[in-house]
Design a protein around this motif. Structure first.
Motif, PDB file in Angstrom:
ATOM      1  N   ASP A   1       0.736  -1.203  -0.064  1.00  0.00           N
ATOM      2  CA  ASP A   1      -0.050  -0.079   0.052  1.00  0.00           C
ATOM      3  C   ASP A   1       0.874   1.184  -0.029  1.00  0.00           C
ATOM      4  OD1 ASP A   1      -0.358   0.932   3.325  1.00  0.00           O
ATOM      5  OD2 ASP A   1       0.713  -0.742   2.788  1.00  0.00           O
ATOM      6  N   ASP A   2       0.442   2.196  -0.779  1.00  0.00           N
ATOM      7  CA  ASP A   2       1.081   3.417  -0.997  1.00  0.00           C
ATOM      8  C   ASP A   2       0.456   4.504  -0.115  1.00  0.00           C
ATOM      9  OD1 ASP A   2       3.180   3.325  -3.284  1.00  0.00           O
ATOM     10  OD2 ASP A   2       1.526   2.361  -3.984  1.00  0.00           O
ATOM     11  N   CYS A   3      -0.872   4.258   0.339  1.00  0.00           N
ATOM     12  CA  CYS A   3      -1.751   5.075   0.963  1.00  0.00           C
ATOM     13  C   CYS A   3      -2.846   4.208   1.754  1.00  0.00           C
ATOM     14  CB  CYS A   3      -2.329   6.041  -0.054  1.00  0.00           C
ATOM     15  SG  CYS A   3      -1.638   6.739  -1.142  1.00  0.00           S
ATOM     16  N   ASN A   4      -3.239   4.629   2.741  1.00  0.00           N
ATOM     17  CA  ASN A   4      -4.288   3.989   3.716  1.00  0.00           C
ATOM     18  C   ASN A   4      -5.172   4.938   4.592  1.00  0.00           C
ATOM     19  OD1 ASN A   4      -3.148   3.748   6.526  1.00  0.00           O
ATOM     20  ND2 ASN A   4      -1.505   2.812   5.210  1.00  0.00           N
ATOM     21  N   LYS A   5      -6.562   4.567   4.677  1.00  0.00           N
ATOM     22  CA  LYS A   5      -7.247   4.876   5.587  1.00  0.00           C
ATOM     23  C   LYS A   5      -7.684   3.973   6.688  1.00  0.00           C
ATOM     24  CE  LYS A   5      -8.994   8.580   2.574  1.00  0.00           C
ATOM     25  NZ  LYS A   5     -10.181   9.278   2.035  1.00  0.00           N
ATOM     26  N   ILE A   6      -7.768   4.168   7.955  1.00  0.00           N
ATOM     27  CA  ILE A   6      -7.620   3.120   8.900  1.00  0.00           C
ATOM     28  C   ILE A   6      -8.853   3.651   9.776  1.00  0.00           C
ATOM     29  CG2 ILE A   6      -7.108   1.741  10.882  1.00  0.00           C
ATOM     30  CD1 ILE A   6      -4.264   2.209   9.574  1.00  0.00           C
ATOM     31  N   LEU A   7     -10.147   3.023  10.285  1.00  0.00           N
ATOM     32  CA  LEU A   7     -11.138   3.457  10.995  1.00  0.00           C
ATOM     33  C   LEU A   7     -10.972   2.612  12.119  1.00  0.00           C
ATOM     34  CD1 LEU A   7     -13.351   5.335  11.723  1.00  0.00           C
ATOM     35  CD2 LEU A   7     -14.848   3.947  10.554  1.00  0.00           C
ATOM     36  N   VAL A   8     -10.684   2.853  13.341  1.00  0.00           N
ATOM     37  CA  VAL A   8     -10.684   2.099  14.347  1.00  0.00           C
ATOM     38  C   VAL A   8     -11.980   2.465  15.444  1.00  0.00           C
ATOM     39  CG1 VAL A   8      -9.524   1.210  16.510  1.00  0.00           C
ATOM     40  CG2 VAL A   8      -8.496   1.830  14.362  1.00  0.00           C
ATOM     41  N   ARG A   9     -12.578   1.643  15.861  1.00  0.00           N
ATOM     42  CA  ARG A   9     -13.747   2.044  17.016  1.00  0.00           C
ATOM     43  C   ARG A   9     -13.365   1.265  18.079  1.00  0.00           C
ATOM     44  NH1 ARG A   9     -17.960   4.240  14.247  1.00  0.00           N
ATOM     45  NH2 ARG A   9     -18.242   3.916  11.833  1.00  0.00           N
ATOM     46  N   PHE A  10     -13.663   2.155  19.299  1.00  0.00           N
ATOM     47  CA  PHE A  10     -13.360   1.833  20.685  1.00  0.00           C
ATOM     48  C   PHE A  10     -14.802   1.415  21.240  1.00  0.00           C
ATOM     49  CE2 PHE A  10      -9.460   3.703  19.190  1.00  0.00           C
ATOM     50  CZ  PHE A  10      -8.430   3.042  19.862  1.00  0.00           C
ATOM     51  N   GLU A  11     -14.275   0.734  22.270  1.00  0.00           N
ATOM     52  CA  GLU A  11     -15.449   0.391  23.338  1.00  0.00           C
ATOM     53  C   GLU A  11     -16.160   1.626  23.995  1.00  0.00           C
ATOM     54  OE1 GLU A  11     -14.246  -2.391  26.381  1.00  0.00           O
ATOM     55  OE2 GLU A  11     -14.674  -4.134  25.039  1.00  0.00           O
ATOM     56  N   ASN A  12     -15.223   2.586  24.158  1.00  0.00           N
ATOM     57  CA  ASN A  12     -15.889   3.897  24.727  1.00  0.00           C
ATOM     58  C   ASN A  12     -16.555   4.896  23.892  1.00  0.00           C
ATOM     59  OD1 ASN A  12     -13.854   5.002  23.514  1.00  0.00           O
ATOM     60  ND2 ASN A  12     -12.632   6.013  25.166  1.00  0.00           N
ATOM     61  N   GLY A  13     -16.741   4.351  22.491  1.00  0.00           N
ATOM     62  CA  GLY A  13     -17.603   5.185  21.982  1.00  0.00           C
ATOM     63  C   GLY A  13     -16.665   5.936  20.904  1.00  0.00           C
ATOM     64  N   VAL A  14     -15.250   6.107  20.994  1.00  0.00           N
ATOM     65  CA  VAL A  14     -14.449   6.895  20.255  1.00  0.00           C
ATOM     66  C   VAL A  14     -14.449   6.164  18.583  1.00  0.00           C
ATOM     67  CG1 VAL A  14     -12.122   7.857  19.870  1.00  0.00           C
ATOM     68  CG2 VAL A  14     -13.117   8.217  21.969  1.00  0.00           C
ATOM     69  N   SER A  15     -14.674   7.031  17.493  1.00  0.00           N
ATOM     70  CA  SER A  15     -14.027   6.432  16.378  1.00  0.00           C
ATOM     71  C   SER A  15     -12.910   7.368  16.002  1.00  0.00           C
ATOM     72  CB  SER A  15     -15.466   6.827  15.247  1.00  0.00           C
ATOM     73  OG  SER A  15     -16.193   6.026  15.465  1.00  0.00           O
ATOM     74  N   TYR A  16     -11.564   6.549  15.730  1.00  0.00           N
ATOM     75  CA  TYR A  16     -10.492   7.168  15.536  1.00  0.00           C
ATOM     76  C   TYR A  16     -10.124   6.787  14.010  1.00  0.00           C
ATOM     77  CZ  TYR A  16      -5.662   8.544  17.030  1.00  0.00           C
ATOM     78  OH  TYR A  16      -4.540   9.047  17.453  1.00  0.00           O
ATOM     79  N   GLN A  17      -9.830   7.969  13.293  1.00  0.00           N
ATOM     80  CA  GLN A  17      -9.365   7.729  11.920  1.00  0.00           C
ATOM     81  C   GLN A  17      -8.143   8.128  11.406  1.00  0.00           C
ATOM     82  OE1 GLN A  17     -11.402   8.015   7.552  1.00  0.00           O
ATOM     83  NE2 GLN A  17     -11.102  10.098   8.511  1.00  0.00           N
ATOM     84  N   ILE A  18      -7.311   7.227  11.066  1.00  0.00           N
ATOM     85  CA  ILE A  18      -5.941   7.437  10.500  1.00  0.00           C
ATOM     86  C   ILE A  18      -5.879   7.529   9.083  1.00  0.00           C
ATOM     87  CG2 ILE A  18      -3.560   6.316  10.315  1.00  0.00           C
ATOM     88  CD1 ILE A  18      -4.144   5.159  13.162  1.00  0.00           C
ATOM     89  N   VAL A  19      -5.238   8.740   8.579  1.00  0.00           N
ATOM     90  CA  VAL A  19      -5.028   8.777   7.078  1.00  0.00           C
ATOM     91  C   VAL A  19      -3.433   8.717   6.849  1.00  0.00           C
ATOM     92  CG1 VAL A  19      -5.599   9.903   4.916  1.00  0.00           C
ATOM     93  CG2 VAL A  19      -7.206   9.860   6.929  1.00  0.00           C
ATOM     94  N   VAL A  20      -2.915   7.956   5.764  1.00  0.00           N
ATOM     95  CA  VAL A  20      -1.745   8.274   5.427  1.00  0.00           C
ATOM     96  C   VAL A  20      -1.507   8.202   3.919  1.00  0.00           C
ATOM     97  CG1 VAL A  20       0.740   7.254   5.365  1.00  0.00           C
ATOM     98  CG2 VAL A  20      -0.593   7.131   7.599  1.00  0.00           C
ATOM     99  N   ASP A  21      -1.006   9.242   3.433  1.00  0.00           N
ATOM    100  CA  ASP A  21      -1.056   9.376   1.937  1.00  0.00           C
ATOM    101  C   ASP A  21       0.274   9.573   1.230  1.00  0.00           C
ATOM    102  OD1 ASP A  21      -1.635   9.879  -0.743  1.00  0.00           O
ATOM    103  OD2 ASP A  21      -3.621  10.792  -0.478  1.00  0.00           O
ATOM    104  N   SER A  22       1.101   8.948   0.630  1.00  0.00           N
ATOM    105  CA  SER A  22       2.338   9.367   0.167  1.00  0.00           C
ATOM    106  C   SER A  22       2.433   9.870  -1.298  1.00  0.00           C
ATOM    107  CB  SER A  22       3.259   8.155   0.228  1.00  0.00           C
ATOM    108  OG  SER A  22       2.833   7.013  -0.727  1.00  0.00           O
ATOM    109  N   TRP A  23       0.829  10.069  -1.625  1.00  0.00           N
ATOM    110  CA  TRP A  23       0.990  10.799  -3.270  1.00  0.00           C
ATOM    111  C   TRP A  23       0.160  11.925  -2.970  1.00  0.00           C
ATOM    112  CZ3 TRP A  23       3.925   9.736  -7.076  1.00  0.00           C
ATOM    113  CH2 TRP A  23       4.785   8.330  -7.278  1.00  0.00           C
TER     114      TRP A  23
END
Length: 354
Positions: free
Chosen positions: A210-232
């Motif tokens: 992968d050159d680029c990715n988007k990650i969505l992680v959901r937690f038990e406490n209700g937080v939605s955490y998005q990580i975006v890494v884009d090399s282009w």
């Protein structure tokens, strides 16, 4: 101040290994780098020009009696092998991230650490980034209430280098290269159990990784955490955007401390007090609050710890004076989330972490 002098050998004297040597030399008086080994013969000359002993093999390096620490800075697929061999040879180990290719490999490494009594840690240096420390302080000081959306984003436009980082077998790709840093920040920041992961990853230049990715992680406490890494990406976005139930915060620049927090000084507002008009209709829900109902300020900048604290903590752990700043439990949780990320990349669906 008097201190015990430790001696370190670098395994893998590429860009990262050489960076560690230079910064330990200049910033960590408790440690002396005495030698290095690199699988590429042409790097021996570079090692010797640095005034270091160039070892002919990793085994030769481990046999060096004066050294008690080994730094592993090789391609990712060799981390487990070199870490285990070094600890079995009696050395304490600092390993570059990612700690291993998966959780199962890490468990093997941690088992050897326990069996040998050697200290093992991972160089998760991005916990010391200034922008992250500002965000951590915003949340810990409850400046925007309980967060529900957190966006952690990093953009570059040079792409992956066409070396081992572009090969799947060696642990190439941005998931291993950069997303693992942001996942570590996430685990340090959110004190809740991650439940599920969804990944959207793309191959722009290299078909295997992968050159680029988007990650969505959901937690038990209700937080939605998005990580975006884009090399282009040639037009980036704010490094951080955090939405809380009592305000919103942004920190725009990687490595920067400037940011903005906006909160409402009046919690309830009548719907009839404003509309936003567009050419195709009007809306009350998306109408901005009156400016007098808002409070805007710059987030406080906490005392920023220095990167040197990573190695100083490691030395203290080796000497039995401190616990590791980056715990085995945290490293294992990062790898469990990373495993789920790769499962999601394969399935195209959200995957449970446990």
């Amino acid at each position: 101040m008097k201190f015990m002098k430790h001696r370190l050998i670098v395994i893998g004297f590429g860009n990262q290994g050489e960076w560690h040597y230079e910064n330990i030399r200049d910033r960590i008086p408790e440690i002396e780098v005495v030698g290095a080994y690199d699988i590429r013969p042409e790097r021996a000359e570079v090692i010797e020009k640095c005034g270091l002993k160039s070892f002919s093999s990793a085994e030769d390096a481990y046999a060096c009696k004066e050294a008690d620490i080994v730094l592993i800075a090789t391609p990712n697929n060799f981390h487990k092998e070199y870490s285990i061999s070094a600890m079995r040879a009696g050395k304490n180990v600092v390993c570059e991230k990612p700690v291993c290719m998966n959780t199962a490999e890490l468990d093997e490494v941690l088992k050897v650490s326990e069996e040998t009594g050697r200290i093992f840690t991972v160089h998760q240096n991005r916990r010391w980034d200034a922008d992250y420390r500002v965000v951590k302080n915003i949340i810990e000081q409850n400046l925007i209430g309980k967060p529900y959306y957190i966006d952690s984003r990093l953009f570059g436009c040079k792409g992956l280098p066409g070396d081992w980082r572009s090969a799947k077998v060696s642990g190439g790709g941005m998931m291993y290269d950069w997303s693992v840093h942001l996942l570590d920040q996430m685990i340090d920041l959110i004190h809740s159990r991650p439940v599920s992961v969804f990944v959207d990853a793309v191959n722009v230049r290299f078909p295997e990784v992968d050159d680029c990715n988007k990650i969505l992680v959901r937690f038990e406490n209700g937080v939605s955490y998005q990580i975006v890494v884009d090399s282009w990406c040639y037009i980036g976005e704010n490094r951080w955007h955090i939405s809380g139930d009592d305000g919103t915060a942004v920190v725009p620049i990687w490595g920067g401390t400037e940011g903005k927090v906006v909160k409402a000084n009046i919690k309830e507002i009548g719907w009839e007090e404003g509309f936003v008009f567009t050419a195709n209709g009007r809306s009350s829900t998306m109408a901005p609050r009156p400016i007098e109902n808002l409070k805007e300020f710059s987030p406080p900048v906490p005392e920023l710890p220095k990167w040197e604290e990573f190695y100083k903590n490691f030395v203290a752990a080796v000497e039995g004076r401190a616990e590791l700043a980056i715990s085995h439990e945290e490293n294992r949780l990062v790898m469990q989330v990373l495993d789920a990320c790769f499962r999601s990349m394969e399935s195209g669906k959200a995957e449970k972490v446990f």
